[in-house]
Design an enzyme around this catalytic site. Structure first.
Site: not given
Ligand code: SAH
Length: 365
Positions: A103, A116, A123, A127, A130, A171-172, A203, A298, A341
Protein backbone atom coordinates in the site's frame (compact mmCIF):
# COMPACT_ATOMS: atom_id res chain seq x y z
CA UNK A 1 21.88 -6.90 -11.02
CA UNK A 2 18.90 -7.36 -8.78
CA UNK A 3 17.29 -10.79 -8.74
CA UNK A 4 13.65 -10.60 -9.84
CA UNK A 5 11.12 -11.35 -7.13
CA UNK A 6 9.47 -14.76 -7.40
CA UNK A 7 6.63 -14.77 -9.89
CA UNK A 8 8.23 -12.19 -12.14
CA UNK A 9 10.16 -13.08 -15.25
CA UNK A 10 12.99 -10.58 -15.06
CA UNK A 11 14.05 -7.03 -14.47
CA UNK A 12 12.43 -4.31 -16.50
CA UNK A 13 13.93 -1.09 -17.77
CA UNK A 14 11.95 0.57 -14.96
CA UNK A 15 14.23 -1.16 -12.43
CA UNK A 16 17.29 0.70 -13.71
CA UNK A 17 18.60 4.01 -12.37
CA UNK A 18 18.25 6.71 -15.06
CA UNK A 19 21.88 6.65 -16.23
CA UNK A 20 21.75 2.87 -16.79
CA UNK A 21 18.36 3.10 -18.51
CA UNK A 22 19.77 5.85 -20.74
CA UNK A 23 22.76 3.73 -21.72
CA UNK A 24 20.49 0.76 -22.48
CA UNK A 25 18.22 2.90 -24.63
CA UNK A 26 21.11 4.60 -26.46
CA UNK A 27 22.49 1.22 -27.39
CA UNK A 28 19.09 -0.07 -28.52
CA UNK A 29 18.33 3.07 -30.56
CA UNK A 30 21.69 2.72 -32.31
CA UNK A 31 21.12 -0.98 -33.01
CA UNK A 32 17.74 -0.10 -34.57
CA UNK A 33 19.47 2.40 -36.84
CA UNK A 34 17.45 5.28 -35.34
CA UNK A 35 18.71 8.84 -34.84
CA UNK A 36 20.31 9.19 -31.39
CA UNK A 37 17.86 11.89 -30.18
CA UNK A 38 15.19 9.19 -30.01
CA UNK A 39 16.86 7.72 -26.92
CA UNK A 40 16.13 10.86 -24.88
CA UNK A 41 12.56 11.05 -26.19
CA UNK A 42 11.98 7.47 -25.14
CA UNK A 43 13.67 7.92 -21.76
CA UNK A 44 11.36 10.80 -20.75
CA UNK A 45 8.47 8.38 -21.02
CA UNK A 46 9.82 6.14 -18.29
CA UNK A 47 9.58 8.58 -15.35
CA UNK A 48 9.71 12.28 -16.23
CA UNK A 49 6.58 12.32 -18.44
CA UNK A 50 5.38 8.77 -17.91
CA UNK A 51 2.96 6.84 -20.09
CA UNK A 52 0.86 3.78 -19.26
CA UNK A 53 1.74 1.98 -22.51
CA UNK A 54 4.01 2.79 -25.45
CA UNK A 55 0.84 3.32 -27.52
CA UNK A 56 0.38 6.55 -25.58
CA UNK A 57 3.76 7.94 -26.68
CA UNK A 58 2.17 9.81 -29.55
CA UNK A 59 5.31 11.90 -30.10
CA UNK A 60 6.96 8.74 -31.46
CA UNK A 61 6.29 7.07 -34.83
CA UNK A 62 3.86 4.13 -34.75
CA UNK A 63 6.46 1.54 -35.80
CA UNK A 64 8.80 2.70 -33.04
CA UNK A 65 6.04 2.46 -30.44
CA UNK A 66 5.35 -1.10 -31.39
CA UNK A 67 9.07 -2.01 -31.36
CA UNK A 68 9.33 -0.46 -27.88
CA UNK A 69 6.39 -2.50 -26.62
CA UNK A 70 8.29 -5.66 -27.60
CA UNK A 71 11.72 -4.57 -26.37
CA UNK A 72 10.80 -2.73 -23.17
CA UNK A 73 7.47 -3.82 -21.74
CA UNK A 74 6.22 -1.35 -19.10
CA UNK A 75 4.88 -3.19 -16.06
CA UNK A 76 2.18 -1.62 -13.89
CA UNK A 77 1.01 -1.86 -10.33
CA UNK A 78 -2.70 -2.67 -10.44
CA UNK A 79 -4.85 -0.48 -8.17
CA UNK A 80 -6.82 -3.09 -6.25
CA UNK A 81 -8.53 -0.66 -3.86
CA UNK A 82 -8.47 3.12 -3.54
CA UNK A 83 -10.02 4.71 -0.46
CA UNK A 84 -10.49 8.43 0.04
CA UNK A 85 -10.68 9.84 3.57
CA UNK A 86 -12.88 12.78 4.48
CA UNK A 87 -9.66 14.74 5.19
CA UNK A 88 -8.36 14.23 1.62
CA UNK A 89 -5.96 11.41 2.47
CA UNK A 90 -6.07 8.69 -0.17
CA UNK A 91 -4.97 5.13 0.38
CA UNK A 92 -4.04 2.75 -2.44
CA UNK A 93 -3.71 -1.00 -2.29
CA UNK A 94 -1.59 -2.18 -5.22
CA UNK A 95 -1.71 -5.73 -6.53
CA UNK A 96 1.69 -6.93 -7.82
CA UNK A 97 2.36 -9.35 -10.70
CA UNK A 98 2.70 -12.34 -8.37
CA UNK A 99 -0.46 -11.52 -6.41
CA UNK A 100 1.25 -9.82 -3.45
CA UNK A 101 -0.30 -6.59 -2.21
CA UNK A 102 1.32 -3.41 -0.92
CA UNK A 103 0.00 0.00 0.00
CA UNK A 104 0.74 3.69 -0.43
CA UNK A 105 -0.95 6.65 1.25
CA UNK A 106 -1.18 10.10 -0.39
CA UNK A 107 -1.49 12.88 2.18
CA UNK A 108 -2.25 16.37 0.82
CA UNK A 109 -1.40 19.30 3.08
CA UNK A 110 -1.54 22.79 1.58
CA UNK A 111 0.65 22.81 -1.52
CA UNK A 112 2.47 19.70 -0.32
CA UNK A 113 1.50 16.17 -1.33
CA UNK A 114 3.34 13.54 0.68
CA UNK A 115 3.27 9.98 -0.57
CA UNK A 116 3.99 7.27 1.98
CA UNK A 117 5.40 4.26 0.11
CA UNK A 118 6.16 0.60 0.84
CA UNK A 119 9.55 -1.06 0.45
CA UNK A 120 8.57 -4.67 1.20
CA UNK A 121 5.43 -6.80 1.00
CA UNK A 122 4.82 -7.47 4.68
CA UNK A 123 7.55 -6.99 7.26
CA UNK A 124 9.72 -9.28 9.36
CA UNK A 125 10.14 -6.97 12.35
CA UNK A 126 6.92 -7.64 14.27
CA UNK A 127 6.79 -4.38 16.22
CA UNK A 128 3.98 -4.78 18.77
CA UNK A 129 1.93 -1.77 17.58
CA UNK A 130 2.17 -2.27 13.81
CA UNK A 131 -0.40 -3.88 11.51
CA UNK A 132 2.19 -4.84 8.88
CA UNK A 133 4.25 -6.68 11.48
CA UNK A 134 1.24 -8.82 12.19
CA UNK A 135 1.12 -10.25 8.66
CA UNK A 136 4.81 -11.20 8.66
CA UNK A 137 7.33 -10.93 5.85
CA UNK A 138 6.32 -11.78 2.29
CA UNK A 139 9.11 -10.48 0.04
CA UNK A 140 11.30 -7.57 -0.98
CA UNK A 141 10.02 -5.16 -3.61
CA UNK A 142 12.01 -4.46 -6.78
CA UNK A 143 13.17 -0.88 -7.58
CA UNK A 144 10.30 -0.60 -10.08
CA UNK A 145 7.74 -1.75 -7.51
CA UNK A 146 9.00 0.92 -5.07
CA UNK A 147 9.32 3.92 -7.42
CA UNK A 148 6.35 2.62 -9.45
CA UNK A 149 4.03 3.57 -6.56
CA UNK A 150 4.81 7.19 -7.42
CA UNK A 151 4.64 6.54 -11.17
CA UNK A 152 1.11 5.15 -10.88
CA UNK A 153 -0.10 8.27 -9.03
CA UNK A 154 1.37 10.51 -11.74
CA UNK A 155 -0.19 8.34 -14.48
CA UNK A 156 -3.58 8.59 -12.82
CA UNK A 157 -3.43 12.38 -12.49
CA UNK A 158 -0.32 14.47 -13.15
CA UNK A 159 -1.70 17.12 -10.76
CA UNK A 160 -1.37 14.64 -7.89
CA UNK A 161 2.40 14.33 -8.46
CA UNK A 162 3.85 13.90 -4.96
CA UNK A 163 6.16 16.65 -3.69
CA UNK A 164 7.48 14.58 -0.76
CA UNK A 165 8.16 10.88 -0.27
CA UNK A 166 8.37 9.01 3.01
CA UNK A 167 9.35 5.34 3.29
CA UNK A 168 6.78 4.77 6.01
CA UNK A 169 4.47 2.30 4.33
CA UNK A 170 4.88 -1.44 4.57
CA UNK A 171 8.28 -2.94 5.23
CA UNK A 172 11.70 -1.99 6.53
CA UNK A 173 13.51 -0.08 3.76
CA UNK A 174 17.00 -0.76 5.10
CA UNK A 175 16.38 -4.52 4.98
CA UNK A 176 15.88 -4.05 1.22
CA UNK A 177 18.69 -1.60 0.58
CA UNK A 178 19.64 -3.37 -2.67
CA UNK A 179 16.38 -2.18 -4.25
CA UNK A 180 15.76 0.94 -2.14
CA UNK A 181 19.10 2.46 -3.19
CA UNK A 182 18.35 2.48 -6.97
CA UNK A 183 14.74 3.47 -6.19
CA UNK A 184 16.07 6.55 -4.35
CA UNK A 185 18.08 7.44 -7.44
CA UNK A 186 15.00 7.11 -9.66
CA UNK A 187 12.90 9.23 -7.27
CA UNK A 188 15.50 11.97 -6.97
CA UNK A 189 17.18 12.18 -10.39
CA UNK A 190 16.08 15.03 -12.71
CA UNK A 191 15.78 12.32 -15.41
CA UNK A 192 13.65 10.29 -13.03
CA UNK A 193 10.83 11.67 -10.90
CA UNK A 194 12.87 14.74 -9.93
CA UNK A 195 11.89 14.89 -6.26
CA UNK A 196 14.46 16.81 -4.18
CA UNK A 197 16.57 14.66 -1.84
CA UNK A 198 15.58 16.79 1.16
CA UNK A 199 11.98 15.89 0.37
CA UNK A 200 12.64 12.14 0.55
CA UNK A 201 12.73 10.48 4.00
CA UNK A 202 13.80 6.92 4.74
CA UNK A 203 12.36 5.62 7.99
CA UNK A 204 14.07 2.74 9.78
CA UNK A 205 14.15 0.90 13.09
CA UNK A 206 17.93 1.21 12.80
CA UNK A 207 19.33 -1.59 10.62
CA UNK A 208 23.05 -0.89 11.04
CA UNK A 209 24.42 -2.22 7.71
CA UNK A 210 21.65 -0.39 5.81
CA UNK A 211 22.33 2.80 7.76
CA UNK A 212 25.99 2.58 6.74
CA UNK A 213 25.00 2.22 3.07
CA UNK A 214 22.54 5.10 3.34
CA UNK A 215 25.13 7.33 5.04
CA UNK A 216 27.43 6.86 2.03
CA UNK A 217 24.92 8.41 -0.36
CA UNK A 218 26.05 11.94 -1.24
CA UNK A 219 22.51 13.32 -1.62
CA UNK A 220 20.76 15.08 1.28
CA UNK A 221 18.15 12.34 1.78
CA UNK A 222 16.56 12.48 5.22
CA UNK A 223 16.70 9.76 7.85
CA UNK A 224 13.99 9.05 10.41
CA UNK A 225 14.59 6.57 13.20
CA UNK A 226 11.73 4.68 14.79
CA UNK A 227 12.89 4.91 18.39
CA UNK A 228 9.60 4.41 20.29
CA UNK A 229 11.36 3.72 23.59
CA UNK A 230 13.91 5.39 25.83
CA UNK A 231 15.65 2.37 27.38
CA UNK A 232 16.81 -0.86 25.84
CA UNK A 233 14.57 -2.98 28.12
CA UNK A 234 11.51 -0.93 27.22
CA UNK A 235 12.31 -1.11 23.52
CA UNK A 236 12.77 -4.87 23.69
CA UNK A 237 9.20 -5.13 24.99
CA UNK A 238 7.72 -3.59 21.82
CA UNK A 239 10.39 -4.02 19.12
CA UNK A 240 12.05 -7.46 18.77
CA UNK A 241 14.79 -5.91 16.55
CA UNK A 242 16.27 -4.50 19.78
CA UNK A 243 17.85 -7.93 20.30
CA UNK A 244 19.91 -7.51 17.13
CA UNK A 245 20.51 -3.74 16.94
CA UNK A 246 20.11 -2.18 20.37
CA UNK A 247 19.16 1.37 21.25
CA UNK A 248 22.70 2.51 22.02
CA UNK A 249 24.10 1.02 18.79
CA UNK A 250 21.33 2.70 16.78
CA UNK A 251 22.01 6.06 18.47
CA UNK A 252 25.73 5.70 17.69
CA UNK A 253 24.99 4.91 14.04
CA UNK A 254 22.68 7.92 13.86
CA UNK A 255 25.45 10.09 15.32
CA UNK A 256 27.78 8.88 12.58
CA UNK A 257 25.18 9.91 9.97
CA UNK A 258 26.28 13.56 10.36
CA UNK A 259 22.98 14.93 9.12
CA UNK A 260 20.10 15.94 11.33
CA UNK A 261 17.85 12.97 12.01
CA UNK A 262 14.27 12.70 13.19
CA UNK A 263 13.21 10.36 15.97
CA UNK A 264 9.78 8.84 15.54
CA UNK A 265 8.10 8.10 18.82
CA UNK A 266 4.73 6.37 18.93
CA UNK A 267 2.95 7.14 22.21
CA UNK A 268 1.62 4.05 23.97
CA UNK A 269 -0.40 4.56 27.16
CA UNK A 270 1.47 3.37 30.27
CA UNK A 271 4.34 1.98 28.20
CA UNK A 272 6.54 4.87 27.07
CA UNK A 273 4.70 8.07 27.93
CA UNK A 274 5.89 8.99 31.46
CA UNK A 275 7.74 12.14 32.49
CA UNK A 276 10.84 10.00 33.01
CA UNK A 277 10.50 8.85 29.38
CA UNK A 278 10.25 12.44 28.20
CA UNK A 279 13.43 13.29 30.13
CA UNK A 280 15.37 10.31 28.76
CA UNK A 281 14.08 10.99 25.23
CA UNK A 282 15.16 14.63 25.56
CA UNK A 283 18.62 13.38 26.52
CA UNK A 284 18.88 11.15 23.43
CA UNK A 285 17.58 13.93 21.17
CA UNK A 286 19.97 16.55 22.55
CA UNK A 287 22.91 14.21 22.19
CA UNK A 288 22.16 13.90 18.45
CA UNK A 289 20.55 17.27 17.81
CA UNK A 290 17.55 15.24 16.65
CA UNK A 291 14.04 16.44 16.03
CA UNK A 292 11.31 14.39 17.72
CA UNK A 293 8.17 13.49 15.81
CA UNK A 294 5.53 12.19 18.20
CA UNK A 295 3.04 9.81 16.61
CA UNK A 296 -0.29 9.17 18.30
CA UNK A 297 -0.75 5.38 18.36
CA UNK A 298 -3.08 4.37 15.56
CA UNK A 299 -5.32 1.90 17.36
CA UNK A 300 -5.92 -0.36 14.34
CA UNK A 301 -2.36 -1.66 14.49
CA UNK A 302 -2.62 -3.04 18.01
CA UNK A 303 -6.00 -3.59 19.62
CA UNK A 304 -4.41 -4.58 22.94
CA UNK A 305 -2.39 -1.35 23.34
CA UNK A 306 -3.89 1.92 24.59
CA UNK A 307 -3.19 5.18 22.78
CA UNK A 308 -1.90 7.96 25.01
CA UNK A 309 -4.56 10.66 25.42
CA UNK A 310 -4.19 14.03 23.71
CA UNK A 311 -3.54 16.04 26.92
CA UNK A 312 -0.75 13.66 27.96
CA UNK A 313 0.77 13.85 24.45
CA UNK A 314 0.75 17.66 24.68
CA UNK A 315 2.40 17.60 28.11
CA UNK A 316 5.03 15.12 26.90
CA UNK A 317 5.85 17.33 23.88
CA UNK A 318 5.99 20.40 26.11
CA UNK A 319 8.39 18.66 28.48
CA UNK A 320 10.70 17.91 25.52
CA UNK A 321 10.52 21.52 24.35
CA UNK A 322 11.30 22.80 27.84
CA UNK A 323 14.56 20.87 27.57
CA UNK A 324 15.43 22.52 24.28
CA UNK A 325 14.25 19.73 21.98
CA UNK A 326 12.27 20.47 18.85
CA UNK A 327 9.18 18.28 19.01
CA UNK A 328 6.20 18.00 16.68
CA UNK A 329 3.07 15.95 17.18
CA UNK A 330 1.94 14.30 13.99
CA UNK A 331 -1.68 14.88 13.26
CA UNK A 332 -3.41 11.57 12.63
CA UNK A 333 -4.63 11.56 9.06
CA UNK A 334 -7.03 9.23 7.34
CA UNK A 335 -8.28 7.70 10.58
CA UNK A 336 -11.60 6.88 8.92
CA UNK A 337 -9.85 4.78 6.26
CA UNK A 338 -7.33 3.12 8.61
CA UNK A 339 -4.47 4.81 6.79
CA UNK A 340 -1.80 3.37 9.07
CA UNK A 341 0.95 1.01 8.22
CA UNK A 342 -0.34 -2.26 6.71
CA UNK A 343 -3.96 -1.74 7.57
CA UNK A 344 -5.58 -1.67 4.15
CA UNK A 345 -4.11 -4.98 3.12
CA UNK A 346 -5.17 -6.53 6.40
CA UNK A 347 -8.71 -5.20 5.95
CA UNK A 348 -9.02 -6.31 2.30
CA UNK A 349 -7.85 -9.79 3.19
CA UNK A 350 -10.34 -9.96 6.05
CA UNK A 351 -13.07 -8.93 3.62
CA UNK A 352 -12.01 -11.62 1.15
CA UNK A 353 -12.22 -14.20 3.90
CA UNK A 354 -15.68 -12.93 4.83
CA UNK A 355 -16.82 -13.06 1.21
CA UNK A 356 -15.44 -16.54 0.98
CA UNK A 357 -17.50 -17.49 3.99
CA UNK A 358 -20.60 -16.10 2.30
CA UNK A 359 -20.89 -12.89 4.33
CA UNK A 360 -21.66 -9.80 2.29
CA UNK A 361 -20.79 -6.84 4.51
CA UNK A 362 -18.84 -4.23 2.56
CA UNK A 363 -15.44 -2.83 3.51
CA UNK A 364 -16.17 -0.13 6.06
CA UNK A 365 -15.31 3.28 4.57
N1 SAH B 1 10.02 -0.07 9.07
C1 SAH B 1 10.19 1.34 9.02
C2 SAH B 1 9.17 2.07 8.15
C3 SAH B 1 7.71 1.66 8.22
S1 SAH B 1 6.69 2.17 9.56
C4 SAH B 1 10.18 1.92 10.41
O1 SAH B 1 9.84 1.18 11.34
O2 SAH B 1 10.56 3.05 10.59
C5 SAH B 1 6.60 3.91 9.54
C6 SAH B 1 6.32 4.49 10.92
O3 SAH B 1 4.97 4.22 11.35
C7 SAH B 1 7.24 3.91 11.98
O4 SAH B 1 7.73 4.90 12.82
C8 SAH B 1 6.29 2.97 12.69
O5 SAH B 1 6.75 2.67 13.96
C9 SAH B 1 5.00 3.76 12.68
N2 SAH B 1 3.82 2.96 13.02
C10 SAH B 1 3.58 1.66 12.75
N3 SAH B 1 2.39 1.27 13.26
C11 SAH B 1 1.86 2.36 13.87
C12 SAH B 1 0.65 2.59 14.58
N4 SAH B 1 -0.24 1.62 14.79
N5 SAH B 1 0.44 3.83 15.07
C13 SAH B 1 1.35 4.82 14.88
N6 SAH B 1 2.50 4.67 14.22
C14 SAH B 1 2.77 3.44 13.72
Amino acid sequence: MIAPPPGLTGTTILDLPPDEASATLAEWVQAQGLPSYRAGQIHRRLWAAPIATWDDATDLPLALRSALADAFPLPRLAADTVQQSSDGTRKYLWRLADGEAIESVLIPSGSRRTLCISSQAGCALRCAFCATGRMGYRRNLSPFEIAGQVREIVLENPEDRPTNIVFMGMGEPLLNWEAVSPALTILNSPDGLGIGARHITVSTVGILPGMAGFAKRPEQFRLAISLHATTSAQRLGIMPIEKKYNLEAVLKAAEAFRRRVTFEYVMIGGVNDSDADADRLAGHARRLGALVNILPLHPGGAPELTPTGAPRIRAFAERLRNQGVEATVRRSRGLDIDAACGQLRVEVERRRVREHEGATEPLSP
